[in-house]
Design a protein around this motif. Structure first.
Motif, PDB file in Angstrom:
ATOM      1  N   ILE A  60       0.836  -1.193   0.000  1.00 33.74           N
ATOM      2  CA  ILE A  60       0.000   0.000   0.000  1.00 33.74           C
ATOM      3  C   ILE A  60       0.878   1.253   0.000  1.00 33.74           C
ATOM      4  CG2 ILE A  60      -1.720   1.325   1.303  1.00 33.74           C
ATOM      5  CD1 ILE A  60      -2.819  -1.339   2.334  1.00 33.74           C
ATOM      6  N   TYR A  61       1.918   1.251   0.816  1.00 31.98           N
ATOM      7  CA  TYR A  61       2.811   2.410   0.908  1.00 31.98           C
ATOM      8  C   TYR A  61       3.402   2.756  -0.456  1.00 31.98           C
ATOM      9  CZ  TYR A  61       6.436   5.479   2.809  1.00 31.98           C
ATOM     10  OH  TYR A  61       7.235   6.560   3.085  1.00 31.98           O
ATOM     11  N   ASN A  62       3.861   1.747  -1.170  1.00 33.58           N
ATOM     12  CA  ASN A  62       4.500   1.986  -2.473  1.00 33.58           C
ATOM     13  C   ASN A  62       3.490   2.297  -3.572  1.00 33.58           C
ATOM     14  OD1 ASN A  62       7.156   1.593  -1.525  1.00 33.58           O
ATOM     15  ND2 ASN A  62       6.956  -0.629  -1.699  1.00 33.58           N
ATOM     16  N   ALA A  63       2.223   1.990  -3.333  1.00 33.70           N
ATOM     17  CA  ALA A  63       1.186   2.295  -4.332  1.00 33.70           C
ATOM     18  C   ALA A  63       0.788   3.774  -4.307  1.00 33.70           C
ATOM     19  CB  ALA A  63      -0.048   1.432  -4.085  1.00 33.70           C
ATOM     20  N   ILE A  64       1.226   4.483  -3.275  1.00 35.01           N
ATOM     21  CA  ILE A  64       0.885   5.910  -3.166  1.00 35.01           C
ATOM     22  C   ILE A  64       1.931   6.707  -3.933  1.00 35.01           C
ATOM     23  CG2 ILE A  64       0.479   7.832  -1.575  1.00 35.01           C
ATOM     24  CD1 ILE A  64      -0.454   5.757   0.476  1.00 35.01           C
ATOM     25  N   LYS A  65       1.570   7.023  -5.166  1.00 40.10           N
ATOM     26  CA  LYS A  65       2.478   7.713  -6.084  1.00 40.10           C
ATOM     27  C   LYS A  65       1.621   8.515  -7.059  1.00 40.10           C
ATOM     28  CE  LYS A  65       2.693   3.434  -8.811  1.00 40.10           C
ATOM     29  NZ  LYS A  65       3.581   2.362  -9.342  1.00 40.10           N
ATOM     30  N   PHE A  66       2.220   8.980  -8.145  1.00 39.60           N
ATOM     31  CA  PHE A  66       1.468   9.794  -9.094  1.00 39.60           C
ATOM     32  C   PHE A  66       0.272   9.005  -9.633  1.00 39.60           C
ATOM     33  CE2 PHE A  66       0.472  11.616 -13.245  1.00 39.60           C
ATOM     34  CZ  PHE A  66       0.329  12.951 -12.885  1.00 39.60           C
ATOM     35  N   GLY A  67      -0.889   9.631  -9.578  1.00 38.77           N
ATOM     36  CA  GLY A  67      -2.125   8.969  -9.989  1.00 38.77           C
ATOM     37  C   GLY A  67      -2.962   8.506  -8.815  1.00 38.77           C
ATOM     38  N   THR A  68      -2.346   8.403  -7.639  1.00 42.93           N
ATOM     39  CA  THR A  68      -3.064   8.029  -6.420  1.00 42.93           C
ATOM     40  C   THR A  68      -3.705   9.273  -5.805  1.00 42.93           C
ATOM     41  OG1 THR A  68      -1.584   6.174  -5.946  1.00 42.93           O
ATOM     42  CG2 THR A  68      -2.810   7.079  -4.081  1.00 42.93           C
ATOM     43  N   THR A  79      -9.435  13.169  10.391  1.00 44.20           N
ATOM     44  CA  THR A  79     -10.213  11.947  10.601  1.00 44.20           C
ATOM     45  C   THR A  79      -9.258  10.772  10.735  1.00 44.20           C
ATOM     46  OG1 THR A  79     -11.864  10.443   9.643  1.00 44.20           O
ATOM     47  CG2 THR A  79     -10.422  11.580   8.112  1.00 44.20           C
ATOM     48  N   GLU A  80      -9.726   9.711  11.376  1.00 42.64           N
ATOM     49  CA  GLU A  80      -8.954   8.466  11.370  1.00 42.64           C
ATOM     50  C   GLU A  80      -9.173   7.722  10.062  1.00 42.64           C
ATOM     51  OE1 GLU A  80      -9.092   4.407  13.898  1.00 42.64           O
ATOM     52  OE2 GLU A  80      -8.739   6.185  15.118  1.00 42.64           O
ATOM     53  N   ASN A  81     -10.226   8.088   9.354  1.00 45.92           N
ATOM     54  CA  ASN A  81     -10.593   7.418   8.100  1.00 45.92           C
ATOM     55  C   ASN A  81      -9.860   8.045   6.906  1.00 45.92           C
ATOM     56  OD1 ASN A  81     -12.076   5.575   6.464  1.00 45.92           O
ATOM     57  ND2 ASN A  81     -13.566   7.182   5.982  1.00 45.92           N
ATOM     58  N   THR A  82      -8.533   8.191   7.017  1.00 46.78           N
ATOM     59  CA  THR A  82      -7.746   8.672   5.887  1.00 46.78           C
ATOM     60  C   THR A  82      -7.664   7.571   4.835  1.00 46.78           C
ATOM     61  OG1 THR A  82      -5.730   8.009   7.061  1.00 46.78           O
ATOM     62  CG2 THR A  82      -6.395  10.321   7.227  1.00 46.78           C
ATOM     63  N   ARG A  83      -7.666   7.954   3.566  1.00 41.77           N
ATOM     64  CA  ARG A  83      -7.783   6.962   2.496  1.00 41.77           C
ATOM     65  C   ARG A  83      -6.813   7.228   1.355  1.00 41.77           C
ATOM     66  NH1 ARG A  83     -11.311   2.398   3.117  1.00 41.77           N
ATOM     67  NH2 ARG A  83     -12.760   2.951   4.782  1.00 41.77           N
ATOM     68  N   ALA A  84      -6.482   6.139   0.651  1.00 43.73           N
ATOM     69  CA  ALA A  84      -5.687   6.205  -0.573  1.00 43.73           C
ATOM     70  C   ALA A  84      -6.418   5.429  -1.657  1.00 43.73           C
ATOM     71  CB  ALA A  84      -4.294   5.606  -0.350  1.00 43.73           C
ATOM     72  N   ALA A  85      -6.626   6.062  -2.803  1.00 40.02           N
ATOM     73  CA  ALA A  85      -7.315   5.422  -3.932  1.00 40.02           C
ATOM     74  C   ALA A  85      -6.338   5.265  -5.083  1.00 40.02           C
ATOM     75  CB  ALA A  85      -8.515   6.258  -4.365  1.00 40.02           C
ATOM     76  N   TYR A  86      -6.188   4.035  -5.567  1.00 41.16           N
ATOM     77  CA  TYR A  86      -5.231   3.763  -6.640  1.00 41.16           C
ATOM     78  C   TYR A  86      -5.673   2.525  -7.408  1.00 41.16           C
ATOM     79  CZ  TYR A  86      -3.695   0.735  -2.809  1.00 41.16           C
ATOM     80  OH  TYR A  86      -3.672  -0.166  -1.771  1.00 41.16           O
ATOM     81  N   PRO A  87      -5.232   2.386  -8.667  1.00 44.04           N
ATOM     82  CA  PRO A  87      -5.614   1.198  -9.447  1.00 44.04           C
ATOM     83  C   PRO A  87      -4.883  -0.041  -8.949  1.00 44.04           C
ATOM     84  CG  PRO A  87      -4.123   2.577 -10.715  1.00 44.04           C
ATOM     85  CD  PRO A  87      -4.445   3.336  -9.452  1.00 44.04           C
ATOM     86  N   VAL A  88      -5.494  -1.200  -9.148  1.00 41.80           N
ATOM     87  CA  VAL A  88      -4.921  -2.441  -8.631  1.00 41.80           C
ATOM     88  C   VAL A  88      -3.567  -2.751  -9.266  1.00 41.80           C
ATOM     89  CG1 VAL A  88      -6.009  -4.038 -10.284  1.00 41.80           C
ATOM     90  CG2 VAL A  88      -5.542  -4.806  -7.944  1.00 41.80           C
ATOM     91  N   ASP A  89      -3.308  -2.207 -10.471  1.00 42.91           N
ATOM     92  CA  ASP A  89      -2.011  -2.492 -11.092  1.00 42.91           C
ATOM     93  C   ASP A  89      -0.864  -1.738 -10.423  1.00 42.91           C
ATOM     94  OD1 ASP A  89      -2.277   0.090 -12.182  1.00 42.91           O
ATOM     95  OD2 ASP A  89      -3.035  -0.674 -14.089  1.00 42.91           O
ATOM     96  N   TYR A  90      -1.166  -0.906  -9.417  1.00 43.96           N
ATOM     97  CA  TYR A  90      -0.114  -0.306  -8.603  1.00 43.96           C
ATOM     98  C   TYR A  90       0.421  -1.298  -7.572  1.00 43.96           C
ATOM     99  CZ  TYR A  90      -0.834   4.531 -10.263  1.00 43.96           C
ATOM    100  OH  TYR A  90      -0.904   5.685 -11.017  1.00 43.96           O
ATOM    101  N   ILE A  91      -0.280  -2.431  -7.395  1.00 45.26           N
ATOM    102  CA  ILE A  91       0.168  -3.490  -6.481  1.00 45.26           C
ATOM    103  C   ILE A  91       0.975  -4.505  -7.275  1.00 45.26           C
ATOM    104  CG2 ILE A  91      -0.575  -5.380  -4.973  1.00 45.26           C
ATOM    105  CD1 ILE A  91      -1.120  -2.669  -3.773  1.00 45.26           C
TER     106      ILE A  91
END
Length: 514
Positions: free
Chosen positions: A278-286, A308-320
């Motif tokens: 998840i950490y590495n998926a947070i990049k350009f496009g996220t 909030t505690e409900n912080t979120r990251a949205a990214y495509p599955v191909d970032y994994i």
């Protein structure tokens, strides 16, 4: 909504930006002041007043066609007339405004793939749709089956619009139209589409599921159900297996498939050491939502819950890395129901009968901890039917029957896994070691728990293995790990009574209650 009606809907828009690439959407979002670009490349937005879903503002359009199919104890009706009045007011609101359109799909299985259109007034929410849903070939003849219209800047007037507040999430299941307003929280887009799929999929013989899924190199698929805090994301992110999806799936007679093409991960206390994928998926496009960042170096502070505690990251599955991009897998060999039991009385793992599976599936149990909410001074049982009650238009038993049908047909083993407390309740016991839970999951996936000896727990009637590789035998039966056996019985019966009280709401057959 027909193509011509959609064209009319956007007829008086200032500019219509359709299917812009990621770079252009990020550029537009920054230019319009919707968010800021961080040093790691992610686009950070703040959703303001609404930092999570707003369940009291969600409605289903009531009509004669669908009325008898809806679980009204769990859903609020909205009149067809008021829905269309609100739709016309949104149309007027969008006049002479820029509009962003994402055309794509949901459901990775080609046999069930459905064209989707998301119309938004914000560039970042169009980016959200692009990263979370499925992309594919789009031509001029594209005709959406599902339409989402999201206008956070439009605030409803409860007196005029008959809403609960300025915010609204309204699903017209019959015509497959969703309107969202008054809230910038992007999760409303994702979860309202999921709710709609939960309504239409059973009619096609597909079991819709709120779960994560992974698969090994022999196409042996596993599913993980669990409410927040039970370890669903952590346990499905297995380096020895490939991720199919982290949240929403369907199970047809051909196998399982992802409803989406992306992930919407919680990132509170995120670290590279604990959750590197998840950490590495947070990049350009996220897209990051409501994360605090340093004004000096533009780096996010994942430990802060300032907004909030409900912080979120949205990214495509191909970032994994090594994710299953096709989004499909075989019939699951194993299913895990994860519960963080703060009472400390459920076993680390138990094998369920089909009737027990239906019971625990409908229960959707985990527990809240003392101190997490005002007034909670000891563990509190929490139930969410089918591990996702807020997203169920139909009664829980409809989904439980689909579970039973699939499990019987494809001979799937189902396990209840306690990722919570052992040796006592929260406060006196201890949380089970994550390495033990990983060993339990590994043993079940490899089939090592099929032939071991089991014993029956007399309170919950659960079958508990006497041996599991890599796990101390004294903790497998939870009562054995408690010093005070009488206290164990008190807590166990207390939880059992909570299960019974919850089950009484659903008019379940006697064989399941037993």
């Amino acid at each position: 909504m027909t193509m011509s009606q959609l064209s009319d809907f956007m007829l008086n828009a200032k500019n219509v930006y359709r299917n812009l690439p990621v770079s252009k959407l990020v550029e537009e979002a920054v230019k319009r002041g919707e968010g800021v670009l961080l040093e790691n490349g992610a686009l950070l937005v703040n959703t303001g007043k609404y930092t999570g879903r707003s369940p009291e503002d969600k409605f289903i359009v009531d009509s004669e066609t669908i009325h008898d199919e809806i679980w009204w104890e769990n859903n609020k009706p909205f009149s067809y007339r008021n829905f269309h009045n609100l739709l016309f007011r949104i149309q007027a609101y969008l006049q002479n405004k820029d509009v962003f359109v994402f055309d794509g799909y949901v459901c990775a299985d080609p046999n069930f793939k459905k064209p989707l259109r998301v119309i938004t007034e914000y560039a970042y929410q169009s980016l959200f749709a692009r990263q979370l849903f499925l992309r594919g070939k789009i031509d001029e003849d594209f005709s959406p089956e599902i339409t989402v219209i999201c206008v956070p800047g439009f605030k409803a007037d409860p007196k005029i619009d008959k809403t609960n507040s300025e915010a609204f999430i309204i699903l017209d299941l019959e015509n497959k139209i969703i309107i969202i307003g008054g809230t910038k929280y992007s999760g409303e887009i994702k979860k309202s589409v999921f709710s709609l799929l939960n309504y239409i999929m059973p009619g096609s013989g597909v079991f819709p599921m709120h779960c994560s899924a992974n698969v090994d190199d022999k196409n042996n698929t596993a599913l993980f159900f669990g409410l927040s805090g039970t370890g669903k994301t952590t346990l499905s992110a297995d380096p020895e297996r490939r991720l199919i999806g982290d949240d929403e799936h369907g199970w047809s007679d051909s196998g399982i498939f992802n409803f989406e093409g992306g992930c919407y991960a919680k990132c509170i206390h995120l670290s590279k050491e604990k959750e590197p994928q998840i950490y590495n998926a947070i990049k350009f496009g996220t897209i990051l939502e409501n994360v605090v960042f340093s004004r000096e170096n533009r780096m996010p502070d994942y430990d802060s819950d300032f907004f909030t505690e409900n912080t979120r990251a949205a990214y495509p599955v191909d970032y994994i890395p090594d994710a299953v991009i096709q989004g499909v897998g075989g019939h699951p060999k194993q299913i895990f129901f994860l519960s963080a039991d703060a009472f400390g009385v459920l076993p680390p793992i138990a094998k369920l009968t089909k009737e027990q599976a239906m019971f625990y599936f409908i229960a959707g149990y985990t527990s809240k901890l003392a101190g997490t909410e005002r007034g909670i001074t000891e563990p509190k049982a929490t139930f969410s039917a089918c591990f996702g009650a807020p997203f169920l238009p139909r009664p829980p038993y409809v989904y439980a029957e689909l579970l039973k049908e699939k499990v019987e047909k494809f001979n799937t083993d189902i396990y209840l896994v306690n990722t919570g407390w052992i040796k006592g309740p929260y406060g006196t016991g201890e949380r089970i070691n994550l390495n033990y839970t990983r060993a339990i999951i590994k043993a079940a996936l490899s089939g090592l728990l099929k032939d071991v000896e089991y014993e029956k727990d007399p309170i919950f009637n659960l079958m508990i293995p006497k041996y599991c590789p890599g796990v101390p035998e004294e903790i497998l039966n939870p009562k054995n790990s408690w010093k005070d056996k009488k206290a164990y019985d008190e807590y166990a019966y207390k939880l059992k009574n909570s299960f019974t009280t919850n089950a009484s709401k659903y008019n379940l057959p006697a064989e399941i209650l037993k």
